[in-house]
Enzyme design. Structure first.
Site, PDB file in Angstrom:
ATOM      1  N   CYS A  48       0.836  -1.195   0.000  1.00 23.74           N
ATOM      2  CA  CYS A  48       0.000   0.000   0.000  1.00 23.74           C
ATOM      3  C   CYS A  48       0.871   1.246   0.000  1.00 23.74           C
ATOM      4  CB  CYS A  48      -0.949   0.084   1.177  1.00 23.74           C
ATOM      5  SG  CYS A  48      -2.110  -1.264   1.266  1.00 23.74           S
TER       6      CYS A  48
ATOM      7  N   ARG B  93       4.014  -0.396  -4.709  1.00 26.48           N
ATOM      8  CA  ARG B  93       3.738  -0.875  -3.350  1.00 26.48           C
ATOM      9  C   ARG B  93       2.429  -1.654  -3.272  1.00 26.48           C
ATOM     10  NH1 ARG B  93       6.879   1.932   0.384  1.00 26.48           N
ATOM     11  NH2 ARG B  93       5.497   1.267   2.038  1.00 26.48           N
TER      12      ARG B  93
ATOM     13  N   TRP C 172      -2.584  -2.869  -1.718  1.00 33.05           N
ATOM     14  CA  TRP C 172      -2.275  -4.287  -1.821  1.00 33.05           C
ATOM     15  C   TRP C 172      -3.134  -4.959  -0.757  1.00 33.05           C
ATOM     16  CZ3 TRP C 172      -0.249  -8.225   1.248  1.00 33.05           C
ATOM     17  CH2 TRP C 172       0.190  -9.380   0.560  1.00 33.05           C
TER      18      TRP C 172
ATOM     19  N   ASN D 102      -1.651   2.506   5.535  1.00 31.65           N
ATOM     20  CA  ASN D 102      -0.721   1.450   5.144  1.00 31.65           C
ATOM     21  C   ASN D 102      -0.350   0.698   6.411  1.00 31.65           C
ATOM     22  OD1 ASN D 102       1.393  -0.124   4.156  1.00 31.65           O
ATOM     23  ND2 ASN D 102       2.869   1.537   4.292  1.00 31.65           N
ATOM     24  N   GLY D 103      -0.615  -0.605   6.432  1.00 28.09           N
ATOM     25  CA  GLY D 103      -0.305  -1.402   7.622  1.00 28.09           C
ATOM     26  C   GLY D 103      -1.460  -2.340   7.928  1.00 28.09           C
TER      27      GLY D 103
ATOM     28  N   GLU E 232      17.744 -18.133  -5.981  1.00 29.78           N
ATOM     29  CA  GLU E 232      17.365 -16.796  -6.441  1.00 29.78           C
ATOM     30  C   GLU E 232      16.845 -16.874  -7.885  1.00 29.78           C
ATOM     31  OE1 GLU E 232      16.626 -14.110  -5.330  1.00 29.78           O
ATOM     32  OE2 GLU E 232      16.862 -12.652  -6.935  1.00 29.78           O
TER      33      GLU E 232
ATOM     34  N   LYS F 292      13.109 -15.628  -9.079  1.00 31.49           N
ATOM     35  CA  LYS F 292      12.968 -14.580 -10.103  1.00 31.49           C
ATOM     36  C   LYS F 292      12.071 -15.066 -11.227  1.00 31.49           C
ATOM     37  CE  LYS F 292      14.150 -11.807  -8.906  1.00 31.49           C
ATOM     38  NZ  LYS F 292      14.729 -11.144  -7.792  1.00 31.49           N
TER      39      LYS F 292
ATOM     40  N   GLU G 149       8.377 -15.555 -10.026  1.00 31.12           N
ATOM     41  CA  GLU G 149       7.780 -14.286  -9.592  1.00 31.12           C
ATOM     42  C   GLU G 149       7.216 -13.484 -10.774  1.00 31.12           C
ATOM     43  OE1 GLU G 149      10.702 -11.667  -7.855  1.00 31.12           O
ATOM     44  OE2 GLU G 149       9.181 -10.487  -6.820  1.00 31.12           O
TER      45      GLU G 149
ATOM     46  N   HIS H 279      16.756 -37.967  -4.972  1.00 30.27           N
ATOM     47  CA  HIS H 279      16.149 -38.452  -3.731  1.00 30.27           C
ATOM     48  C   HIS H 279      14.643 -38.222  -3.726  1.00 30.27           C
ATOM     49  CE1 HIS H 279      19.987 -39.533  -2.037  1.00 30.27           C
ATOM     50  NE2 HIS H 279      20.467 -38.390  -2.538  1.00 30.27           N
TER      51      HIS H 279
ATOM     52  N   LYS I  76       5.968  -4.348  -3.970  1.00 32.99           N
ATOM     53  CA  LYS I  76       7.412  -4.207  -3.812  1.00 32.99           C
ATOM     54  C   LYS I  76       7.837  -4.243  -2.354  1.00 32.99           C
ATOM     55  CE  LYS I  76      11.574  -3.091  -5.277  1.00 32.99           C
ATOM     56  NZ  LYS I  76      12.342  -4.180  -5.881  1.00 32.99           N
TER      57      LYS I  76
HETATM   58  O1  M6R Z   1      12.817  -4.831   0.559  1.00 30.65           O
HETATM   59  P1  M6R Z   1      13.369  -6.166   0.955  1.00 30.65           P
HETATM   60  O2  M6R Z   1      14.727  -6.422   0.395  1.00 30.65           O
HETATM   61  O3  M6R Z   1      13.353  -6.359   2.452  1.00 30.65           O
HETATM   62  O4  M6R Z   1      12.369  -7.209   0.330  1.00 30.65           O
HETATM   63  C1  M6R Z   1      12.514  -8.574   0.577  1.00 30.65           C
HETATM   64  C2  M6R Z   1      11.687  -9.381  -0.395  1.00 30.65           C
HETATM   65  O5  M6R Z   1      10.339  -9.065  -0.270  1.00 30.65           O
HETATM   66  C3  M6R Z   1      12.116  -9.147  -1.842  1.00 30.65           C
HETATM   67  O6  M6R Z   1      13.477  -9.430  -2.021  1.00 30.65           O
HETATM   68  C4  M6R Z   1      11.304 -10.035  -2.790  1.00 30.65           C
HETATM   69  O7  M6R Z   1      11.585 -11.372  -2.576  1.00 30.65           O
HETATM   70  C5  M6R Z   1      11.565  -9.629  -4.234  1.00 30.65           C
HETATM   71  N1  M6R Z   1      10.354  -9.148  -4.836  1.00 30.65           N
HETATM   72  C6  M6R Z   1      12.060 -10.729  -5.097  1.00 30.65           C
HETATM   73  O8  M6R Z   1      12.358 -10.267  -6.375  1.00 30.65           O
END
Ligand code: M6R
Length: 605
Positions: free
Chosen positions: A2, A27, A75, A99-100, A478, A482, A485, A501, A600
């Protein structure tokens, strides 16, 4: 999670608020709304969808002559995305964006319902609005109403509030969620994040926990404190724009060579690592007995990559922990446990809660943070900024590489200060990080056509596997995050030796398996693991360094990384997997910068 924004001043407010909302969309982007004080009182417009939907609604029903407005991009947490659940909420004479999460909203709601309040939405926010309104309508001034109401709330909030009877005035308060106020030549602003205000001003002040502020066209006043302590940011609006790229993600991937240099250069003196600009001197390292890296998502993956490097170079135990687990399943700690919180946004709720937990245990804490002046940066005992610049795409790229490079440099610094690594080796590692890693990243970026060819072969697959050993397993995790996501393709990362396994039963004819091999000592093992899946019908892609001699005989398609040392190989592989994710998502027609269901900055637990 948000985004909120507000403006009061001498110019039309709705355009400014919607412009800021567009920047804040990263956000959260499932619904959006604004309320503005126009000629006929406060008018509210909100809708499911993105800022473009709000702009459409505003073009049909404009709010003219409004010089004060608050806006929100959501969000969803409590209540599905809908017009009704969208913010701002209005109860009685109070209008509010949030926001929260108000964790005890159910109890508060039940009490308010007993008092006759009728709720329209399923949100916790409307409950917060009703509670503040209750005290306001009982005769409290806005500041007292806010304090009384928030005194009953558990959870996190950044509220921006307009009251009928308080013309052209915005009140705001924060606890656990970010909030910045700012001063322009045309009036006063607030927002969840400074980037949303960069089109208007560079003069800002971050609010502290629990502070209540009043904004009018003539000034900003923090209750019990007075005039804000204004600062000037050196961030530019340009840096937060797409700059000719199709997507922010592509722009940010291309920024990585410079971003890595920016992260490292303030911490290198005479060719050796030196973190004194972060207040970290030799004594910092003396009593460290073990290190916990605590973070979420990709930031946690940067920790997974760094932990074995730190252990190897510094001879102290080091592990990367998922922040949402850290304090509920706390590992053993001792005097001498250093807790490193890694966060691009500096506001991730679980990472922040872990930081607070670590501090409550009396442990020394270090933040590795990108967004300047954010809560984690301010609350950690020490903070090393990654200086990657604004990262807008939800999928992190330069955030991750700068975290990884800074953690690596930290490991070299600690090893050198402890006398484990000698000067020559420390210099050579620092040089590789600073010169070679950005160079390999650059060279990998130039090979988009090869990556596109890989993407073409795999983008229609139902399921993809990444495999690797050692550091390449950390990279695989990672890589897998990616890909799924932004492209919504199911993808799993496996330690290459572990597939047999159980999971190898999922391999069918054509299932893509992407192997990462930058660890020279493990090439033979990787070779066997690739053959195991290939002989079961999988389509194998190998990303490896030029030192893997039999690469072309081993996999269906091979991407040989630019010639480099071990460090360069790691960063080249990171780039290759980011580019694969991007190209697969592009071929699948996905909304690359704003993948579904995501936001984000994750400011709820
Ligand atoms: O802002 P942050 O680095 O604390 O965020 C952590 C994760 O939410 C962030 O890295 C998330 O996994 C990414 N969207 C992945 O690309």
């Amino acid at each position: 999670m948000c985004g909120i924004i507000g403006y009061t001043g001498f110019e039309e407010a709705t355009g400014k608020v919607t412009c800021g909302l567009e920047i804040l969309e990263y956000r959260g982007y499932d619904s959006v709304g604004i309320c503005a004080k126009g000629q006929d009182g406060i008018k509210l417009l909100k809708t499911k969808g993105r800022v473009s939907s709000l702009n459409e609604a505003l073009s049909k029903s404009p709010i003219d002559s409004a010089f004060c407005a608050i806006g929100h991009t959501r969000w969803a947490t409590h209540g599905a995305p809908s017009d009704t659940n969208a913010h701002p909420h209005n109860v009685g004479r109070t209008y509010l964006v949030h926001n929260g999460i108000i964790e005890n909203y159910k109890e508060l709601k039940a009490e308010l319902e007993k008092g006759g309040v009728k709720f329209l939405s399923e949100t916790d926010t409307e409950v917060g609005c009703a509670l503040i309104n209750k005290y306001y309508e009982e005769g409290c001034d806005p500041h007292t109403a806010i304090l009384k109401a928030t005194g009953f709330m558990h959870g996190s909030y950044a509220f921006a509030i307009m009251f009928e009877g308080e013309d052209n005035t915005i009140y705001a308060v924060r606890k656990g969620s970010p909030l910045i106020i700012a001063k322009g030549i045309d009036g006063y602003y607030l927002a969840s994040d400074l980037t949303a205000l960069l089109p208007f001003t560079k003069v800002y002040c971050s609010l502290n926990e629990g502070e209540v502020v009043r904004l009018t066209k003539d000034g900003a006043f923090i209750f019990n404190k007075g005039e804000p302590d204004w600062k000037v940011t050196n961030m530019s609006f340009e840096s937060a724009k797409k700059g000719g790229y199709d997507h922010f993600m592509l722009k940010e991937m291309n920024e990585q060579p410079n971003a890595i240099k920016n992260a490292l250069s303030p911490r290198i003196k005479d060719g050796l690592p030196d973190f004194s600009c972060d207040g970290i001197d030799d004594s910092f390292f003396e009593d460290i007995k073990e290190i916990h890296i605590v973070a979420c998502g990709s930031a946690m993956h940067a920790g997974l990559l760094a932990a074995p490097i730190i252990e190897g170079l510094c001879m102290v135990p080091c592990r990367s922990y998922i922040a949402s687990e850290y304090r509920y399943n706390p590992p053993f700690t001792q005097k001498g446990t250093l807790v490193i919180i890694v966060s691009q946004s500096g506001e991730t709720a679980d990472s922040l809660a872990s930081l607070r937990y670590a501090k409550s245990q009396g442990l020394k804490t270090l933040g590795i943070v990108n967004a300047v002046e954010t809560t984690i940066a301010r609350e950690a005992d020490f903070c090393a900024y990654t200086y990657a610049g604004p990262e807008i795409a939800v999928a992190t790229t330069k955030g991750y590489t700068t975290q990884a490079s800074l953690l690596y440099l930290f490991a070299v610094a600690m090893s050198f200060k402890k006398g484990i690594t000698d000067k020559e080796n420390a210099k050579s590692l620092t040089e590789c990080l600073f010169f070679e890693a950005p160079q390999v990243v650059e060279q990998t970026l130039e090979r988009g056509e090869e990556i596109k060819a890989i993407a073409k072969e795999i983008y229609e697959s139902q399921s993809i596997f990444y495999i690797g050993r050692g550091l390449d397993y950390a990279l695989s995790q990672e890589a897998s995050l990616k890909l799924k996501e932004i492209s919504y393709v199911h993808c799993e990362a496996y330690a290459a030796g572990e597939l047999k396994h159980g999971t190898i039963s999922l391999i069918e004819r054509g299932t893509p398996v992407i192997a990462i091999a930058t660890e020279e000592a493990l090439f033979d093992k990787m070779d066997s693991n690739i053959k195991e899946v290939k002989s079961r019908g999988s389509h194998t892609v190998l990303i490896c360094t030029d030192k893997m001699e039999n690469a072309h005989a081993c996999a269906d398609r091979v991407f040989v990384l630019p010639r480099s040392s071990r460090i360069g190989g790691i960063f080249g592989a990171i780039l290759a997997v980011q580019m694969i994710a991007y190209e697969v998502a592009r071929l699948r027609g996905c909304d690359i910068d704003k993948p579904r269901n995501l936001a984000k900055s994750v400011t709820v637990e």
